[in-house]
Enzyme design. Structure first.
Site, PDB file in Angstrom:
ATOM      1  N   GLY A  58       0.854  -1.184   0.000  1.00 50.86           N
ATOM      2  CA  GLY A  58       0.000   0.000   0.000  1.00 50.86           C
ATOM      3  C   GLY A  58       0.887   1.230   0.000  1.00 50.86           C
ATOM      4  CE1 TYR A  71      -3.571  -3.258  -5.389  1.00 44.27           C
ATOM      5  CE2 TYR A  71      -3.847  -3.461  -7.769  1.00 44.27           C
ATOM      6  CZ  TYR A  71      -3.087  -3.099  -6.673  1.00 44.27           C
ATOM      7  OH  TYR A  71      -1.828  -2.584  -6.859  1.00 44.27           O
ATOM      8  NE  ARG A 119      -7.230  -0.594  -2.861  1.00 42.91           N
ATOM      9  CZ  ARG A 119      -6.099   0.039  -3.236  1.00 42.91           C
ATOM     10  NH1 ARG A 119      -5.688  -0.027  -4.505  1.00 42.91           N
ATOM     11  NH2 ARG A 119      -5.401   0.712  -2.365  1.00 42.91           N
ATOM     12  CB  ALA A 158      14.800  11.987  -9.743  1.00 44.65           C
ATOM     13  CB  ALA A 166      10.643   1.212  -7.400  1.00 41.51           C
ATOM     14  N   GLY A 167       8.517   3.429  -6.499  1.00 42.87           N
ATOM     15  CA  GLY A 167       8.149   4.840  -6.398  1.00 42.87           C
ATOM     16  C   GLY A 167       7.893   5.268  -4.962  1.00 42.87           C
ATOM     17  CG  ASP A 168       4.875   3.346  -2.867  1.00 44.89           C
ATOM     18  OD1 ASP A 168       4.340   4.317  -3.440  1.00 44.89           O
ATOM     19  OD2 ASP A 168       4.405   2.195  -2.879  1.00 44.89           O
TER      20      ASP A 168
END
Length: 349
Positions: free
Chosen positions: A38, A112, A114, A239, A265-267
């Site tokens: 999450g 998912y 959810r 970045a 990876a973004g989190d």
């Protein structure tokens, strides 16, 4: 680098992840291992493991999955006072399988479960609850993502009120995390309302093109009145941090990584970057730390890194010259360039 980082709160859903043993397709799998995922939970977990005091604000079911998520959070050092239990709605979960594409590449696919979850009942009234107010009031940075307003009408209302709930001077950090399938039956107006309150925005160039129709920072500043900092990620290339009204941009190339899986990876990047921000580090140091934590996630099958840099590791990351940084290659079968003999610790220790 300060020894007492600012406090951070994240707001969003955590789910139990079921992963087929042997990376088999779901139709063939008979045994599964569990994990927790999450977006905002992932950020909170890595921040806490980096030594940043971090509250996670959410709801989980009054069930075994909820127990497991809370245990995982607390083991990672996340502060969970503002997590509510729901005895009517279940904890969300998803199944992550590995599939082989037409090009022969193996990639993750998520299923998912959810809808109607406990976290989908987060709402504007959540911001009035004592534990939530205490967490937010204590925080210099509050972080959420574009996934949260997509969960339900009430979560959309929550993000609409979020900016006004922050203490003076606090930063509202948003990871765009635009997932078109989540918005198929919903208006994206709630996401726009969230972005209209953000002071820091993380986004990838591809999702910027998909959601905004461009990846031009100056146009984003013009359209989003409270935005002060944009962190634009060009996946494996670099970045870039751009500040409102500042002509000079900070560009930090990505690390070379033998990628195992991209989920999370973004989190991880956001967590590393925000950890640097919480410690008062400059743009280049924040970005390097973001790249390093993301790289640690890219070489494992979980949604969160198996390890994060300890204090000496952070110094190695921040102080490495450009030539050394460019020479690093991150892979699951070799030591991380910033590894030390000690166990993962805190950024500021």
């Amino acid at each position: 680098m300060t020894t007492s980082p600012s406090t951070v709160s994240t707001i969003g859903e955590a789910m139990v992840v079921l992963l087929p043993e042997g990376q088999l397709p779901v139709a063939e799998a008979r045994e599964y291992r569990t994990g927790v995922g999450g977006a905002e939970f992932n950020v909170a977990s890595s921040l806490a493991r980096l030594g940043v005091p971090t509250h996670w604000i959410s709801r989980v079911g009054d069930d075994g999955f909820g127990d497991y998520i809370l245990e995982t959070a607390r083991n990672d050092g996340v502060l969970t006072d503002a997590v509510e239990r729901d005895d009517h709605r279940p904890t969300g979960l998803y199944v992550k399988e590995t599939v082989v594409g037409a090009d022969g590449d193996r990639r993750p696919r998520m299923h998912y479960y959810r809808s109607g979850s406990a976290a989908s009942a987060l709402g504007a009234d959540t911001l009035l609850h004592d534990a939530t107010r205490a967490a937010v009031t204590a925080s210099a940075i509050v972080h959420t993502s574009g996934i949260t307003p997509a969960l339900s009408d009430s979560t959309a209302e929550l993000v609409g009120e979020l900016g006004g709930a922050l203490p003076d001077g606090a930063v509202l950090s948003v990871d765009l995390n635009f997932r078109p399938r989540l918005w198929e039956r919903r208006s994206t107006a709630a996401l726009h309302r969230l972005l209209d309150q953000a002071s820091v925005l993380f986004l990838g160039t591809d999702e910027a093109e998909l959601f905004f129709g461009h990846a031009d920072a100056e146009r984003l500043f013009a359209d989003l009145p409270t935005l002060q900092r944009i962190v634009l990620k060009d996946e494996e290339n670099a970045a870039t941090t751009v500040h409102r009204g500042v002509a000079e941009h900070c560009v930090v190339r990505s690390l070379s990584v033998d990628v195992v899986e991209t989920v999370g990876a973004g989190d991880a990047f956001a967590a590393g970057y925000l950890a640097g921000l919480a410690h008062g580090l400059d743009d280049a140091a924040c970005t390097r730390l973001g790249h390093a934590v993301a790289a640690s996630t890219l070489i494992c099958h979980g949604d969160r890194p198996e390890s994060v840099p300890d204090a000496p590791g952070v110094r190695t990351i921040v102080e490495a010259d450009d030539e050394a940084w460019a020479s690093w290659r991150i892979a699951a079968d070799r030591p991380l360039p910033w590894s030390t003999a000690g166990s993962p610790g805190t950024v500021g220790a």
